[in-house]
Design a protein around this motif. Structure first.
Motif, PDB file in Angstrom:
ATOM      1  N   UNK A 255     -77.957 -60.313 -33.396  1.00 23.21           N
ATOM      2  CA  UNK A 255     -79.405 -59.993 -33.156  1.00 23.21           C
ATOM      3  C   UNK A 255     -80.692 -60.578 -33.771  1.00 23.21           C
ATOM      4  N   UNK A 256     -80.205 -60.704 -35.092  1.00 19.44           N
ATOM      5  CA  UNK A 256     -80.977 -60.838 -35.976  1.00 19.44           C
ATOM      6  C   UNK A 256     -81.224 -62.881 -35.906  1.00 19.44           C
ATOM      7  N   UNK A 257     -80.298 -63.422 -35.006  1.00 24.36           N
ATOM      8  CA  UNK A 257     -80.600 -64.707 -35.293  1.00 24.36           C
ATOM      9  C   UNK A 257     -81.716 -65.224 -33.699  1.00 24.36           C
ATOM     10  N   UNK A 258     -80.632 -64.426 -32.879  1.00 23.44           N
ATOM     11  CA  UNK A 258     -80.783 -64.482 -31.495  1.00 23.44           C
ATOM     12  C   UNK A 258     -80.580 -65.909 -30.901  1.00 23.44           C
ATOM     13  N   UNK A 259     -79.424 -66.436 -30.846  1.00 17.16           N
ATOM     14  CA  UNK A 259     -79.665 -67.562 -31.003  1.00 17.16           C
ATOM     15  C   UNK A 259     -79.500 -68.326 -29.324  1.00 17.16           C
TER      16      UNK A 259
ATOM     17  N   UNK B 151     -82.351 -67.066 -27.586  1.00 23.24           N
ATOM     18  CA  UNK B 151     -82.998 -66.353 -27.102  1.00 23.24           C
ATOM     19  C   UNK B 151     -83.437 -64.440 -26.139  1.00 23.24           C
ATOM     20  N   UNK B 152     -82.227 -64.085 -26.349  1.00 25.20           N
ATOM     21  CA  UNK B 152     -81.854 -63.146 -25.337  1.00 25.20           C
ATOM     22  C   UNK B 152     -82.214 -61.832 -25.816  1.00 25.20           C
ATOM     23  N   UNK B 153     -82.282 -60.856 -25.289  1.00 23.56           N
ATOM     24  CA  UNK B 153     -82.755 -60.085 -25.840  1.00 23.56           C
ATOM     25  C   UNK B 153     -81.767 -59.256 -26.441  1.00 23.56           C
ATOM     26  N   UNK B 154     -82.349 -58.050 -27.455  1.00 22.67           N
ATOM     27  CA  UNK B 154     -80.968 -57.823 -28.133  1.00 22.67           C
ATOM     28  C   UNK B 154     -80.204 -56.342 -27.902  1.00 22.67           C
ATOM     29  N   UNK B 155     -80.789 -56.340 -26.725  1.00 25.59           N
ATOM     30  CA  UNK B 155     -79.626 -55.539 -25.807  1.00 25.59           C
ATOM     31  C   UNK B 155     -78.406 -55.881 -25.708  1.00 25.59           C
ATOM     32  N   UNK B 156     -78.345 -57.199 -25.487  1.00 22.82           N
ATOM     33  CA  UNK B 156     -77.721 -57.869 -24.961  1.00 22.82           C
ATOM     34  C   UNK B 156     -76.213 -58.488 -25.932  1.00 22.82           C
ATOM     35  N   UNK B 157     -77.032 -58.690 -26.994  1.00 23.67           N
ATOM     36  CA  UNK B 157     -75.513 -59.471 -28.355  1.00 23.67           C
ATOM     37  C   UNK B 157     -75.384 -57.572 -28.531  1.00 23.67           C
ATOM     38  N   UNK B 158     -75.805 -56.260 -28.953  1.00 23.59           N
ATOM     39  CA  UNK B 158     -75.131 -55.309 -28.949  1.00 23.59           C
ATOM     40  C   UNK B 158     -74.434 -54.732 -28.025  1.00 23.59           C
ATOM     41  N   UNK B 159     -74.692 -54.985 -26.679  1.00 21.54           N
ATOM     42  CA  UNK B 159     -73.656 -54.884 -25.734  1.00 21.54           C
ATOM     43  C   UNK B 159     -72.213 -56.285 -25.318  1.00 21.54           C
ATOM     44  N   UNK B 160     -72.474 -57.192 -25.480  1.00 19.02           N
ATOM     45  CA  UNK B 160     -71.796 -57.903 -26.403  1.00 19.02           C
ATOM     46  C   UNK B 160     -70.596 -56.943 -26.739  1.00 19.02           C
ATOM     47  N   UNK B 161     -72.040 -56.788 -28.186  1.00 16.07           N
ATOM     48  CA  UNK B 161     -70.275 -56.451 -29.974  1.00 16.07           C
ATOM     49  C   UNK B 161     -69.511 -54.836 -28.966  1.00 16.07           C
ATOM     50  N   UNK B 162     -70.214 -54.140 -28.269  1.00 17.54           N
ATOM     51  CA  UNK B 162     -69.527 -52.875 -27.710  1.00 17.54           C
ATOM     52  C   UNK B 162     -68.756 -52.920 -27.073  1.00 17.54           C
ATOM     53  N   UNK B 163     -68.388 -54.516 -25.865  1.00 15.52           N
ATOM     54  CA  UNK B 163     -68.050 -54.648 -25.008  1.00 15.52           C
ATOM     55  C   UNK B 163     -66.155 -55.334 -25.631  1.00 15.52           C
ATOM     56  N   UNK B 164     -66.906 -55.905 -26.498  1.00 18.61           N
ATOM     57  CA  UNK B 164     -66.268 -56.435 -27.234  1.00 18.61           C
ATOM     58  C   UNK B 164     -64.467 -55.498 -27.687  1.00 18.61           C
ATOM     59  N   UNK B 165     -65.264 -54.699 -28.728  1.00 24.99           N
ATOM     60  CA  UNK B 165     -65.076 -53.333 -29.229  1.00 24.99           C
ATOM     61  C   UNK B 165     -63.964 -53.159 -28.329  1.00 24.99           C
ATOM     62  N   UNK B 166     -64.361 -52.612 -27.190  1.00 25.72           N
ATOM     63  CA  UNK B 166     -64.075 -51.554 -26.231  1.00 25.72           C
ATOM     64  C   UNK B 166     -63.194 -52.263 -25.726  1.00 25.72           C
ATOM     65  N   UNK B 167     -63.163 -53.862 -25.368  1.00 30.39           N
ATOM     66  CA  UNK B 167     -62.120 -55.428 -25.126  1.00 30.39           C
ATOM     67  C   UNK B 167     -61.000 -54.897 -25.814  1.00 30.39           C
ATOM     68  N   UNK B 168     -61.582 -55.249 -27.405  1.00 33.38           N
ATOM     69  CA  UNK B 168     -60.358 -54.837 -27.281  1.00 33.38           C
ATOM     70  C   UNK B 168     -59.300 -54.024 -27.537  1.00 33.38           C
ATOM     71  N   UNK B 169     -60.014 -52.566 -27.553  1.00 33.63           N
ATOM     72  CA  UNK B 169     -58.998 -51.235 -27.965  1.00 33.63           C
ATOM     73  C   UNK B 169     -58.627 -51.208 -27.029  1.00 33.63           C
ATOM     74  N   UNK B 170     -58.751 -51.361 -25.613  1.00 34.42           N
ATOM     75  CA  UNK B 170     -58.042 -51.270 -24.636  1.00 34.42           C
ATOM     76  C   UNK B 170     -56.191 -51.742 -24.128  1.00 34.42           C
TER      77      UNK B 170
END
Length: 111
Positions: free
Chosen positions: A13-17, A19-38
Motif C-alpha cells: 500500500x505504501x510503495x504501490x509497486x 501503480x495500482x489503487x490502494x484498494x487492490x493491495x488491501x483487497x489482496x491482503x484480505x483475500x489471502x487471509x481468507x484463503x489461508x483461513x479456509x
C-alpha cells in the motif's frame, strides 16, 4: 502468518509497486487471509470477521457519509461561494486580521 500478510499488504500500500489503487493491495491482503483461513493454514474464523466488522462499520459509514456530503456541497457550489466570500472579506479588511471579524463577515453577515 497473518502478521506477515499484514506487513506485506502495508508495504504494498505504501510503495504501490505496480501503480495500482490502494484498494487492490488491501483487497489482496484480505483475500489471502481468507484463503489461508479456509485451508486451515491460519487460525481465522468468520466469527473473527464479524468482530472486525462490528468494530469498524460505524467509522466506515461516517467516512462514506462525509464523502457524499462533500460531493453534494461541491455540486451546489458551496466551496466556490466560500472562497469568494473569503476573498471579498480579505479585500475589504486588509488591515484587520482578527479571526472573529472574519468569522462574523463570512458566516453571520447576511448576503
Amino acid at each position: 502468518m497473518i502478521f506477515t500478510i499484514f506487513i506485506l499488504s502495508l508495504i504494498a500500500i505504501l510503495l504501490r509497486p505496480l501503480n495500482l489503487g490502494v484498494w487492490v493491495y488491501s483487497s489482496l491482503g484480505a483475500f489471502c487471509v481468507l484463503l489461508l483461513g479456509s485451508f486451515g493454514l491460519v487460525e481465522f474464523t468468520f466469527e473473527d470477521l464479524s468482530k472486525i466488522f462490528a468494530l469498524v462499520w460505524d467509522s466506515s459509514l461516517a467516512l462514506i457519509c462525509l464523502i457524499v456530503l462533500c460531493f453534494c456541497l461541491e455540486i451546489l457550489g458551496f466551496f466556490e461561494y466560500i472562497s469568494h466570500q473569503i476573498l471579498r472579506v480579505s479585500r475589504r479588511n486588509l488591515e484587520l486580521s482578527s479571526f472573529r471579524l472574519c468569522f462574523f463577515y463570512l458566516f453571520l453577515q447576511p448576503l
